[in-house]
Enzyme design. Structure first.
Site, PDB file in Angstrom:
ATOM      1  CE1 TYR A  10      -3.766  -2.031   5.640  1.00 45.40           C
ATOM      2  CE2 TYR A  10      -3.261   0.316   5.594  1.00 45.40           C
ATOM      3  CZ  TYR A  10      -3.539  -0.856   4.934  1.00 45.40           C
ATOM      4  OH  TYR A  10      -3.571  -0.876   3.560  1.00 45.40           O
TER       5      TYR A  10
ATOM      6  CB  SER B 207      -0.866  -0.007   1.268  1.00 43.86           C
ATOM      7  OG  SER B 207      -1.432   1.260   1.485  1.00 43.86           O
TER       8      SER B 207
ATOM      9  CE  LYS C  38      -1.651  -4.029   3.268  1.00 41.56           C
ATOM     10  NZ  LYS C  38      -2.040  -5.284   2.616  1.00 41.56           N
TER      11      LYS C  38
END
Ligand code: UD1
Length: 305
Positions: free
Chosen positions: A110, A86, A114
């Site tokens: 979060y 991302s 990644k």
């Protein structure tokens, strides 16, 4: 479409199997029964706010799921991976467009998952050069399949802009709250690189093709359009596509938001021969088609299914 739908289960679409990636014996069975050339790994929890409330849930699901998958792949000699990373790994970029060489950082658990997974992939390639790995850094995926049959259906209150706009347009929510009107941008609202989900899907096909080349190592590519669009411009495009007025409430900035994020696309164009074809008008057209055919997504107004 990509996101919550895929959170817990890795869908082996052709085989129609649903397996929790952390369930190693179940995953072992899948790889024992079928020989896979490559894996596209989309599975992961993706709500930023939830990750701040429940970091262990995110680390457990996203990291342990990925590590288990990589272990099982290696054990079965499948060493080709495309992973959904991302643009969140650019943190608050100091300048735009974001090139793949920018320094990496994470602003929340979060985003850290990644970033950690990217680092894990770089490490496993360093330890074993048989691996071929492509990390795709998604910018802001929106829109829906042009058929109107497949689209995003977030559970609960949508976190992201376009699912929220869509729910206002179909009458499920009274207004959109615009987070921040004093950014140093063209109209004061946040600017992002929105990419049609069909272009995003094509980016994965291009990545799979790339995996067939020799010695690709562990490479990273942005999947974006290279164009920045403000919140108000997106709302205007959706109003035009839908013919619906989206009532707005102007509010303070959302904590943690960057002002402007968009992609440098040259590397993907050059090395994957891939380029986004659709603009915001097509994204809104297809999202409205999905929304107008399915105002309650895959469920019903009373939430019973
Ligand atoms: C968000 C995540 C990012 C994640 C991405 C997944 C945050 C802080 N970032 O990115 O880590 O990878 O989703 O797609 O959550 N906006 C409004 N009103 C709303 C919702 C959003 O004004 O109700 C604005 C935001 O302030 C932002 C823009 O719309 O300027 C896009 O927001 P969003 O769709 O949530 O995406 P990102 O914040 O870019």
């Amino acid at each position: 479409m990509i996101g919550e739908l895929w959170c817990w289960f890795f869908q082996f679409l052709c085989l129609n199997l649903q397996v929790d990636l952390r369930d190693k014996p179940a995953l072992e069975n899948v790889f024992a029964e079928t020989k896979f050339d490559a894996v596209i790994h989309f599975a992961g929890l993706k709500a930023v706010g939830e990750s701040m409330q429940k970091p262990l849930l995110y680390f457990n699901n996203n990291l342990i799921g990925t590590i288990t998958l990589l272990e099982v792949m290696a054990a079965h000699g499948c060493k080709q991976l495309v992973f959904s990373s991302s643009a969140t790994v650019y943190g608050w970029p100091k300048e735009v467009p974001c090139t793949e060489e920018f320094p990496l950082s994470a602003a929340n658990p979060y985003g850290r998952t990644k970033l950690f997974i990217e680092e894990i992939c770089r490490d496993i390639y360093s330890s074993d050069s048989e691996w071929k790995i492509i990390l795709l850094r998604y910018f802001n995926p929106v829109g829906a399949h042009p058929s109107g049959y497949i689209g995003e259906d977030p559970r609960g209150i949508p976190n992201n802009l376009m699912p929220y706009v869509q729910q206002v347009a179909v009458g499920r929510r009274p207004h959109l709250t615009v987070f921040g009107t004093d950014y140093p941008t063209k109209d004061g609202t946040g600017v992002r690189d929105y990419i049609h989900v069909v272009d995003l899907a094509d980016g994965h096909i291009a990545a799979l093709r790339k995996l067939s080349e020799a010695n690709i190592g562990c490479e990273v590519y942005n999947l974006g359009t290279g164009k920045g669009t403000s919140v108000l411009e997106m709302v205007a495009a959706f109003e035009k596509a839908s013919g619906k007025k989206i009532p707005l409430v102007m509010a303070d900035r959302r904590p943690g938001d960057a002002e402007t994020v968009y992609a440098a696309t040259e590397k993907a164009e050059r090395e994957l021969s891939w380029k986004a074809n659709y603009g915001v008008d097509e994204m809104c057209r297809d999202q409205w088609k999905w929304a107008s055919k399915n105002p309650y997504g895959y469920g019903s107004p009373d939430g019973t299914n």
